[in-house]
Design a protein around this motif. Structure first.
Motif, PDB file in Angstrom:
ATOM      1  N   VAL A 139       0.720  -1.150  -0.211  1.00 48.93           N
ATOM      2  CA  VAL A 139       0.144   0.564   0.459  1.00 48.93           C
ATOM      3  C   VAL A 139       1.155   1.244   0.185  1.00 48.93           C
ATOM      4  N   LEU A 158      -4.521   1.376   6.500  1.00 47.45           N
ATOM      5  CA  LEU A 158      -5.628   1.584   5.582  1.00 47.45           C
ATOM      6  C   LEU A 158      -5.623   0.096   5.279  1.00 47.45           C
ATOM      7  N   THR A 159      -4.088  -0.542   5.194  1.00 44.87           N
ATOM      8  CA  THR A 159      -4.498  -2.197   5.188  1.00 44.87           C
ATOM      9  C   THR A 159      -5.640  -3.349   5.614  1.00 44.87           C
ATOM     10  N   LEU A 162      -8.412  -2.504   3.816  1.00 47.83           N
ATOM     11  CA  LEU A 162      -8.579  -3.593   2.849  1.00 47.83           C
ATOM     12  C   LEU A 162      -9.118  -5.025   3.202  1.00 47.83           C
ATOM     13  N   VAL A 188     -12.301  -5.148  -6.213  1.00 51.31           N
ATOM     14  CA  VAL A 188     -12.064  -5.086  -4.855  1.00 51.31           C
ATOM     15  C   VAL A 188     -10.713  -4.619  -4.872  1.00 51.31           C
ATOM     16  N   PHE A 192     -10.570   0.121  -3.571  1.00 51.12           N
ATOM     17  CA  PHE A 192      -9.717   0.638  -3.126  1.00 51.12           C
ATOM     18  C   PHE A 192      -8.621   1.128  -3.929  1.00 51.12           C
ATOM     19  N   LEU A 196      -7.915   5.474  -2.596  1.00 50.75           N
ATOM     20  CA  LEU A 196      -6.153   5.847  -1.927  1.00 50.75           C
ATOM     21  C   LEU A 196      -5.775   6.740  -2.312  1.00 50.75           C
TER      22      LEU A 196
END
Length: 232
Positions: A139, A158-159, A162, A188, A192, A196
Motif C-alpha cells: 500500500v 488502510l491495509t 482493505l 476490490v 480500494f 486511496l
C-alpha cells in the motif's frame, strides 16, 4: 512392532481438516464434537484419533495452515518484479482467490483463534502480522498515497480497511452465485485503489455533515453460524 502409516495418511489428514473446518465454521468450535467430525469423515472415532489426538489439535492445524499459506503468498510476491500499483493489484487478486477455497478455514481463523492456548495463538498471530505488514508495504509503495509525512503512518490502517472488505466476503458470496472470487478480485482492487488518492490524514479534513448510521449498520455479521448466508 509399531503400526506403520498408510500410503494415503497425509491425504486423510487433509480431508479430516477440511471436514473439521466446515463443522467448526458452521457450528462453532465449542459445539463440535469428535464424534461429529468422525461421522462427517466417514471414519470411526478410533480411526480419527489415529490422525489427530483431539479436537484442539485440529483447530491448531486449521488456523496455522491457513495463515501459513497467506504468509507464503506474501513471501512469493516479494521476489516478483511487479512494482507500485501493479504489485498491489496482483497481491489483492491472489489473496481474494486464496480465500475462495478456504472460506471455512478463514472463518475458523477469524472467530475461533480465541480458543488457542497462548503459545499457539502467539505463533498464529505472528504469521498474521507478516501478512498485514506485507500488504502495508505494498500500500505504501503503490504510488497512490499523498507523499506527505502526514500520511506515513496510514499504510497499516488502510491495509486493515482493505482486509475489512476481503475478510467478510464469505458471509455473502455464494458458490453458485453469478459472482466468483476471481471476478471480485479486480473489483476490490478498483474500489480500494480508486479511493486511496482521496485519503487525507485524520484531523486535517472535517466532514461537512455526519452520516446517519443506525447501530445495526455498524454491527458485525450475525453470531449464529448455522443461519443461511445471504445471496450475492
Amino acid at each position: 512392532m509399531p503400526r506403520g502409516r498408510a500410503a494415503n495418511y497425509d491425504d486423510q489428514r487433509e480431508m479430516i481438516l477440511e471436514q473439521a473446518a466446515q463443522l467448526f465454521a458452521r457450528r462453532g468450535y465449542s459445539a463440535t464434537s469428535m464424534n461429529q467430525v468422525a461421522e462427517a469423515c466417514g471414519l470411526s472415532k478410533a480411526s480419527l484419533y489415529h490422525y489427530y489426538r483431539d479436537k484442539y489439535a485440529m483447530l491448531v492445524c486449521i488456523a496455522e495452515d491457513h495463515v501459513t499459506r497467506l504468509a507464503a503468498l506474501i513471501e512469493d510476491e516479494q521476489v516478483r518484479q511487479l512494482q507500485g500499483e501493479a504489485r498491489l493489484r496482483h497481491l489483492i487478486q491472489r489473496i481474494v482467490e486464496e480465500y475462495a477455497d478456504a472460506q471455512s478455514a478463514h472463518r475458523v481463523l477469524t472467530e475461533d483463534v480465541k480458543f488457542l492456548e497462548d503459545d499457539d495463538r502467539r505463533r498464529v498471530l505472528d504469521k498474521e502480522r507478516v501478512v498485514v505488514e506485507g500488504f502495508a508495504r505494498a500500500v505504501a509503495e503503490s504510488g497512490k498515497l499523498d507523499g506527505s509525512k502526514n500520511m506515513a503512518g496510514m499504510a497499516k490502517p488502510l491495509t486493515m480497511l482493505l482486509f475489512g472488505m476481503i475478510n467478510w466476503m464469505f458471509t455473502w458470496m455464494r458458490p453458485d452465485g453469478e459472482l466468483n472470487y476471481s471476478a471480485m478480485g479486480p473489483v476490490v482492487a478498483d474500489l480500494f485503489l480508486g479511493g486511496l488518492p482521496n485519503v487525507k490524514p485524520p484531523g486535517l479534513v472535517v466532514p461537512s455533515f455526519t452520516p446517519a448510521l443506525s447501530p445495526s449498520s455498524l454491527a458485525p455479521p450475525p453470531a449464529n453460524r448455522q443461519g443461511a448466508e445471504a445471496g450475492a
